[in-house]
Design an enzyme around this catalytic site. Structure first.
Site, short mmCIF file in Angstrom:
data_model
loop_
_atom_site.label_atom_id
_atom_site.label_comp_id
_atom_site.label_asym_id
_atom_site.label_seq_id
_atom_site.Cartn_x
_atom_site.Cartn_y
_atom_site.Cartn_z
N GLU A 1 39.67 41.24 45.61
CA GLU A 1 38.73 42.28 44.92
C GLU A 1 37.52 42.84 45.76
OE1 GLU A 1 39.57 44.87 42.72
OE2 GLU A 1 41.40 43.73 42.60
N GLU B 1 33.37 44.63 36.08
CA GLU B 1 34.11 44.82 37.41
C GLU B 1 35.44 43.73 37.14
OE1 GLU B 1 35.44 45.92 40.57
OE2 GLU B 1 33.07 46.50 40.22
N GLU C 1 42.95 48.35 36.75
CA GLU C 1 43.59 48.91 37.83
C GLU C 1 44.95 48.14 38.22
OE1 GLU C 1 40.61 48.51 41.03
OE2 GLU C 1 39.66 50.31 40.43
#
Length: 132
Positions: A38, A79, A86
């Site tokens: 990420e 996050e 996602e």
């Protein structure tokens, strides 16, 4: 299965001390995976670490230091949750779908709000030190 029984995943952790021990190592795997895959998490972490050090060195009350560091940690938390959303959406399908887009956009909006809160908190606490 009866009406009042619920299914439990075979991956559901055990109870007691073993659960705490396992949860810690699952968390470490999550941090490693986020670091490896990420980009946004890496960027935010590389900003948060020096910013936290700066916060500790600022001549402000301890509660202000806690707020400054707390909002940085909040950005990282949001996050990670966004990345989890996602991953689940991508796991289901790479096919474009309005609901998948909504899920990803909502996660992104949550990160944006966390970043705005962090910026506002830093501005309110740190700017007065330089402006007078």
């Amino acid at each position: 299965m009866t009406e009042h029984e619920t299914q439990v995943s075979e991956f559901k952790s055990k109870s007691g001390v073993k659960r705490i021990y396992s949860a810690f190592f699952y968390s470490m795997e999550g941090f490693k995976s986020a670091w490896r895959s990420e980009h946004a998490f890496r960027q935010e972490l590389m900003l948060a670490i020096p910013a936290a050090i700066v916060a500790l060195l600022l001549p402000v009350p301890a509660v202000h230091k806690l707020v400054l560091i707390g909002v940085l940690v909040l950005v990282l938390i949001v996050e990670l949750i966004n990345s989890a959303i996602e991953a689940v959406v991508d796991r289901i399908s790479f096919e474009r779908h309005p609901l998948s887009k909504n899920a990803k956009d909502f996660g992104s909006a949550a990160v944006c709000l966390a970043l705005l809160l962090a910026a506002a908190s830093w501005a309110v606490i740190v700017l007065p030190l330089f402006l007078g």
